[in-house]
Design a protein around this motif. Structure first.
Motif, PDB file in Angstrom:
ATOM      1  N   LEU A  56      62.982 114.559 145.107  1.00  0.00           N
ATOM      2  CA  LEU A  56      63.696 115.635 144.423  1.00  0.00           C
ATOM      3  C   LEU A  56      64.597 116.367 145.409  1.00  0.00           C
ATOM      4  O   LEU A  56      64.276 116.499 146.590  1.00  0.00           O
ATOM      5  CB  LEU A  56      62.703 116.626 143.800  1.00  0.00           C
ATOM      6  N   SER A  57      65.709 116.858 144.887  1.00  0.00           N
ATOM      7  CA  SER A  57      66.652 117.591 145.722  1.00  0.00           C
ATOM      8  C   SER A  57      66.166 119.015 145.945  1.00  0.00           C
ATOM      9  O   SER A  57      65.289 119.516 145.236  1.00  0.00           O
ATOM     10  CB  SER A  57      68.024 117.618 145.046  1.00  0.00           C
ATOM     11  N   LEU A  58      66.787 119.667 146.937  1.00  0.00           N
ATOM     12  CA  LEU A  58      66.464 121.062 147.208  1.00  0.00           C
ATOM     13  C   LEU A  58      66.761 121.919 145.979  1.00  0.00           C
ATOM     14  O   LEU A  58      65.975 122.806 145.620  1.00  0.00           O
ATOM     15  CB  LEU A  58      67.260 121.560 148.420  1.00  0.00           C
ATOM     16  N   ARG A  59      67.891 121.650 145.332  1.00  0.00           N
ATOM     17  CA  ARG A  59      68.245 122.430 144.144  1.00  0.00           C
ATOM     18  C   ARG A  59      67.196 122.277 143.050  1.00  0.00           C
ATOM     19  O   ARG A  59      66.802 123.250 142.413  1.00  0.00           O
ATOM     20  CB  ARG A  59      69.612 121.983 143.623  1.00  0.00           C
ATOM     21  N   GLU A  60      66.715 121.047 142.841  1.00  0.00           N
ATOM     22  CA  GLU A  60      65.720 120.827 141.793  1.00  0.00           C
ATOM     23  C   GLU A  60      64.396 121.512 142.145  1.00  0.00           C
ATOM     24  O   GLU A  60      63.726 122.086 141.275  1.00  0.00           O
ATOM     25  CB  GLU A  60      65.489 119.332 141.602  1.00  0.00           C
ATOM     26  N   LEU A  61      64.009 121.483 143.410  1.00  0.00           N
ATOM     27  CA  LEU A  61      62.776 122.150 143.815  1.00  0.00           C
ATOM     28  C   LEU A  61      62.884 123.656 143.651  1.00  0.00           C
ATOM     29  O   LEU A  61      61.916 124.318 143.258  1.00  0.00           O
ATOM     30  CB  LEU A  61      62.452 121.797 145.265  1.00  0.00           C
ATOM     31  N   CYS A  62      64.058 124.221 143.936  1.00  0.00           N
ATOM     32  CA  CYS A  62      64.268 125.649 143.722  1.00  0.00           C
ATOM     33  C   CYS A  62      64.151 125.991 142.240  1.00  0.00           C
ATOM     34  O   CYS A  62      63.568 127.020 141.867  1.00  0.00           O
ATOM     35  CB  CYS A  62      65.631 126.077 144.259  1.00  0.00           C
ATOM     36  N   ARG A  63      64.702 125.100 141.416  1.00  0.00           N
ATOM     37  CA  ARG A  63      64.646 125.360 139.970  1.00  0.00           C
ATOM     38  C   ARG A  63      63.211 125.316 139.453  1.00  0.00           C
ATOM     39  O   ARG A  63      62.796 126.167 138.662  1.00  0.00           O
ATOM     40  CB  ARG A  63      65.493 124.320 139.225  1.00  0.00           C
ATOM     41  N   ARG A  64      62.439 124.342 139.926  1.00  0.00           N
ATOM     42  CA  ARG A  64      61.078 124.169 139.419  1.00  0.00           C
ATOM     43  C   ARG A  64      60.133 125.269 139.903  1.00  0.00           C
ATOM     44  O   ARG A  64      59.136 125.568 139.233  1.00  0.00           O
ATOM     45  CB  ARG A  64      60.527 122.810 139.827  1.00  0.00           C
ATOM     46  N   THR A  65      60.399 125.818 141.056  1.00  0.00           N
ATOM     47  CA  THR A  65      59.528 126.875 141.578  1.00  0.00           C
ATOM     48  C   THR A  65      60.084 128.270 141.337  1.00  0.00           C
ATOM     49  O   THR A  65      59.404 129.258 141.602  1.00  0.00           O
ATOM     50  CB  THR A  65      59.314 126.686 143.090  1.00  0.00           C
ATOM     51  N   ASP A  66      61.336 128.331 140.865  1.00  0.00           N
ATOM     52  CA  ASP A  66      62.007 129.622 140.620  1.00  0.00           C
ATOM     53  C   ASP A  66      62.030 130.460 141.901  1.00  0.00           C
ATOM     54  O   ASP A  66      61.769 131.659 141.868  1.00  0.00           O
ATOM     55  CB  ASP A  66      61.306 130.380 139.479  1.00  0.00           C
ATOM     56  N   GLY A 107      64.254 131.049 145.842  1.00  0.00           N
ATOM     57  CA  GLY A 107      65.506 130.865 146.525  1.00  0.00           C
ATOM     58  C   GLY A 107      65.454 129.721 147.521  1.00  0.00           C
ATOM     59  O   GLY A 107      64.382 129.314 147.985  1.00  0.00           O
ATOM     60  N   SER A 108      66.634 129.202 147.877  1.00  0.00           N
ATOM     61  CA  SER A 108      66.698 128.036 148.761  1.00  0.00           C
ATOM     62  C   SER A 108      66.139 128.333 150.149  1.00  0.00           C
ATOM     63  O   SER A 108      65.470 127.486 150.749  1.00  0.00           O
ATOM     64  CB  SER A 108      68.142 127.547 148.875  1.00  0.00           C
ATOM     65  N   ASP A 109      66.394 129.531 150.688  1.00  0.00           N
ATOM     66  CA  ASP A 109      65.869 129.864 152.011  1.00  0.00           C
ATOM     67  C   ASP A 109      64.351 129.837 152.018  1.00  0.00           C
ATOM     68  O   ASP A 109      63.718 129.296 152.939  1.00  0.00           O
ATOM     69  CB  ASP A 109      66.358 131.247 152.443  1.00  0.00           C
ATOM     70  N   GLU A 110      63.745 130.412 150.998  1.00  0.00           N
ATOM     71  CA  GLU A 110      62.289 130.464 150.907  1.00  0.00           C
ATOM     72  C   GLU A 110      61.711 129.064 150.743  1.00  0.00           C
ATOM     73  O   GLU A 110      60.691 128.706 151.356  1.00  0.00           O
ATOM     74  CB  GLU A 110      61.886 131.359 149.731  1.00  0.00           C
TER      75      GLU A 110
END
Length: 340
Positions: A24-34, A36-39
């Motif tokens: 999974l991409s970083l963007r998709e992981l951010c979406r699934r966990t709600d 931010g990308s830095d976190e």
């Protein structure tokens, strides 16, 4: 569950997502966990450092879970290195202890207790004097008074609401009835963590006193040292906390949430996560070795697990068990003289 490996809630959530999905991409992981990308990147870095995930080459960053078998083995090797450091610390403690015995000043800070009767009596008094917390490392040999009375903290803990934390060596849990005894203690509120081995046995009452064996490996628990507030007591406390952080929490089998899962099967899962071999589980549950082997394989299949560790994680996720309670009292019905 994975907090024992040093992972926080977000890192654990990301790992479980990657275990169940293709890269999974970083963007998709951010979406699934709600988050931010830095976190998310910080949490992914922890997983990479632990050998649990890897980056997938490509134009954009994506991540995949590595095989849990190999990943967990790497983490176990890291834990073994930590244990070796703790052993080195134990040698330093021993040297400090010997120096303390030679010092007149230290004579006021420690007290040698001899005789099985006195060892058992001082052990019970240590439980009775605790006001907030009892900490200890459980290991043989064990001591009792001549009339067979055990050093027992159940009454002190349940009546006064003390917190109790004990570390136990995995091999000692293979002794007859040991697992059942531990389940009783956990049900009474004890917090238990398990290590492959422990360097010594001891019990600490608050930060006011500790009781440790006089000899490194005595055959009979007939001589101990009562340690009063001092640098040595501080070191023993630090040793306990270091080992506690390394230990794996014992997971108790609680109320049944799946009618297809028997109590016996739930106990097998609990013992698997504690590191028991099939042979040890058979002894604890009074079952045949081949019977246990068949049931372990059936449970792995039922859970869809490829390893014993993963079986514990999946069982916990399904609510088949839960970690031993935090911050409550404890029953300690063990004939352990000074150390549980």
């Amino acid at each position: 569950m994975l907090e024992v490996l040093g992972l926080d809630q977000l890192a654990e959530a990301l790992y479980l997502i990657l275990v169940d999905n293709p890269p999974l991409s970083l963007r998709e992981l951010c979406r699934r966990t709600d988050r931010g990308s830095d976190e998310v990147l910080v949490a992914l870095a922890k997983l990479e450092d632990g050998g649990l995930i890897s980056r997938v080459p490509g134009p954009s960053a994506s991540f995949t879970a590595l095989s849990p078998d190999h990943a967990m083995e790497a983490l176990l090797l890291a834990r073994e290195r930590d244990i070796r450091r703790v052993r080195a610390m134990t040698e330093q403690l021993t040297a400090r202890h010997r120096e303390a015995r030679r010092s007149r000043e230290s004579a006021e800070l420690i007290q040698v207790v001899t005789g099985c009767e006195n060892v058992a009596r001082f052990g019970q008094q240590l439980f009775a004097r605790a006001q907030r917390e009892i900490r200890g490392i459980d290991a043989p040999p064990y001591a009792r008074s001549s009339d067979g009375e055990l050093v027992d903290s159940v009454a002190a803990v349940t009546q006064r609401g003390l917190r109790s934390r004990f570390i136990r060596a995995r091999d000692t849990l293979a002794l007859p009835e040991a697992a059942k005894r531990m389940e009783f203690d956990v049900a009474a509120g004890e917090e238990v963590r398990i290590l492959p081995t422990v360097p010594m046995k001891m019990v600490i009452a608050d930060d006011q006193a500790a009781l440790i064996p006089l000899q490194t490996n005595p055959k009979v628990m007939d001589a101990c040292i009562l340690v009063h507030p001092s640098a040595l007591l501080d070191a023993l406390s630090a040793l306990f906390e270091s080992l506690w952080n390394e230990g794996q929490p014992y997971l108790s089998w609680g109320e049944r949430t799946d009618d297809l899962m028997s109590d016996e099967e739930r106990r097998i899962i609990s013992l698997l996560a504690a590191g028991f071999s099939d042979e040890a589980i058979a002894r604890q549950l009074d079952l045949g070795y081949r019977t246990v082997q068949r049931r372990v394989q059936a449970l792995l299949g039922q859970l869809g697990a490829v390893s014993r560790f993963q079986a514990g994680v999946l069982a916990a996720n399904r609510g088949w068990w839960q970690p031993s309670s935090e911050g409550e009292g404890v029953g300690v019905p063990v004939d352990a003289g000074p150390t549980h």
